[in-house]
Design an enzyme around this catalytic site. Structure first.
Site, PDB file in Angstrom:
ATOM      1  N   TYR A 133      17.271  95.516  -5.514  1.00  0.00           N
ATOM      2  CA  TYR A 133      17.065  94.592  -6.639  1.00  0.00           C
ATOM      3  C   TYR A 133      18.244  93.655  -6.832  1.00  0.00           C
ATOM      4  O   TYR A 133      19.363  93.896  -6.362  1.00  0.00           O
ATOM      5  CB  TYR A 133      16.834  95.376  -7.936  1.00  0.00           C
ATOM      6  CG  TYR A 133      18.049  96.162  -8.391  1.00  0.00           C
ATOM      7  CD1 TYR A 133      19.008  95.582  -9.230  1.00  0.00           C
ATOM      8  CD2 TYR A 133      18.244  97.464  -7.967  1.00  0.00           C
ATOM      9  CE1 TYR A 133      20.126  96.299  -9.646  1.00  0.00           C
ATOM     10  CE2 TYR A 133      19.342  98.187  -8.372  1.00  0.00           C
ATOM     11  CZ  TYR A 133      20.297  97.607  -9.209  1.00  0.00           C
ATOM     12  OH  TYR A 133      21.402  98.309  -9.593  1.00  0.00           O
ATOM     13  N   TYR A 190      18.167  95.730 -22.963  1.00  0.00           N
ATOM     14  CA  TYR A 190      19.337  96.358 -23.587  1.00  0.00           C
ATOM     15  C   TYR A 190      19.439  96.032 -25.075  1.00  0.00           C
ATOM     16  O   TYR A 190      20.434  96.363 -25.712  1.00  0.00           O
ATOM     17  CB  TYR A 190      20.609  95.940 -22.837  1.00  0.00           C
ATOM     18  CG  TYR A 190      20.688  96.570 -21.458  1.00  0.00           C
ATOM     19  CD1 TYR A 190      21.247  97.826 -21.285  1.00  0.00           C
ATOM     20  CD2 TYR A 190      20.166  95.918 -20.347  1.00  0.00           C
ATOM     21  CE1 TYR A 190      21.302  98.423 -20.027  1.00  0.00           C
ATOM     22  CE2 TYR A 190      20.212  96.495 -19.087  1.00  0.00           C
ATOM     23  CZ  TYR A 190      20.771  97.752 -18.936  1.00  0.00           C
ATOM     24  OH  TYR A 190      20.811  98.340 -17.688  1.00  0.00           O
ATOM     25  N   PHE A 211      14.576  90.171 -12.971  1.00  0.00           N
ATOM     26  CA  PHE A 211      14.888  90.990 -11.799  1.00  0.00           C
ATOM     27  C   PHE A 211      13.961  90.635 -10.641  1.00  0.00           C
ATOM     28  O   PHE A 211      12.788  90.320 -10.843  1.00  0.00           O
ATOM     29  CB  PHE A 211      14.687  92.481 -12.102  1.00  0.00           C
ATOM     30  CG  PHE A 211      15.679  93.059 -13.062  1.00  0.00           C
ATOM     31  CD1 PHE A 211      16.868  93.620 -12.611  1.00  0.00           C
ATOM     32  CD2 PHE A 211      15.423  93.049 -14.431  1.00  0.00           C
ATOM     33  CE1 PHE A 211      17.778  94.168 -13.500  1.00  0.00           C
ATOM     34  CE2 PHE A 211      16.331  93.594 -15.324  1.00  0.00           C
ATOM     35  CZ  PHE A 211      17.508  94.149 -14.864  1.00  0.00           C
TER      36      PHE A 211
END
Length: 219
Positions: A133, A190, A211
């Site tokens: 990733y 987050y 991502f």
């Protein structure tokens, strides 16, 4: 009485069943028939309070009452069990309806397929996966990647339910070999805290993350 006759020995009036066939035929004779009790145990009536055949009949009636009581208890137990099951089913239906009435949380990620994977098996929460990733902020700043200095990915072994919510839900939709672009909203990323490392801000508060993920293997 057609079905009863008086025993010539003990003088009890007894039903036909108390006599053998040959004795029953003597019921209209001068001496009368002899019951099976008097044939098997002559003189039994000297010490007995009741005819043995009549004494045997009483327990049958009592036993029948006991059987009736036992049947009643079995029926009550069965009905109680049925009521318990119905109550449990009603409670399960109530909880299911209550759960269905709750507002559903909408997914906080978007996924765009870049490369189709193999098969139809998707990772479960406890599965371990190897993922290659690159993670970026909205402005394109890369904050984490599995790319090495030679620009080749070194996939990392991760457990699905140990990831941030957005990753977990996205990875559970993938198959081995699949590559996708995933955009995660702050609530499933987050959040308001962001991510820091030794006082350095890696991911700012309320950041939307992007991502590029590739599911390399599934254990």
């Amino acid at each position: 009485m057609g079905d009863e006759a008086k025993c010539g020995q003990c003088e009890y009036t007894l039903p036909k069943a108390a006599y053998g066939t040959s004795q029953w035929k003597k019921r209209n004779g001068p001496a009368g028939p002899t019951c099976t009790a008097c044939i098997d145990s002559p003189g039994w009536n000297k010490d007995a309070d009741n005819h043995p055949l009549l004494a045997k009949a009483a327990p049958k009636k009592e036993g029948g009452e006991e059987q009736s009581e036992a049947a009643k208890k079995r029926k009550e137990k069965k009905e109680a069990k049925k009521a318990e099951l119905e109550a449990r089913k009603a409670e399960e239906e109530r909880l299911a309806a209550e759960e269905a009435s709750k507002p559903k949380e909408l997914p906080k990620f978007r996924k765009a397929l870049l490369k189709k994977g193999e098969g139809v098996v998707h990772p479960g929460p406890k599965d371990k996966v190897r993922i290659a990733y690159t993670g970026m902020l909205e402005d394109g700043t890369v904050f984490d990647t599995t790319l090495n200095k030679k620009k080749k990915h070194e996939a990392r072994l991760l457990q699905v339910d140990k990831l941030i919510k957005g990753w977990e839900e996205a990875v559970k939709t993938m198959t081995v070999g699949e590559k996708a672009e995933v955009v995660i909203e702050p609530e499933w990323g987050y959040g308001a805290k962001g991510l820091t490392d030794g006082g350095n801000v890696i991911i700012p508060p309320n950041a939307t993350l992007k991502f590029e993920l590739e599911l390399v293997s599934l254990n």
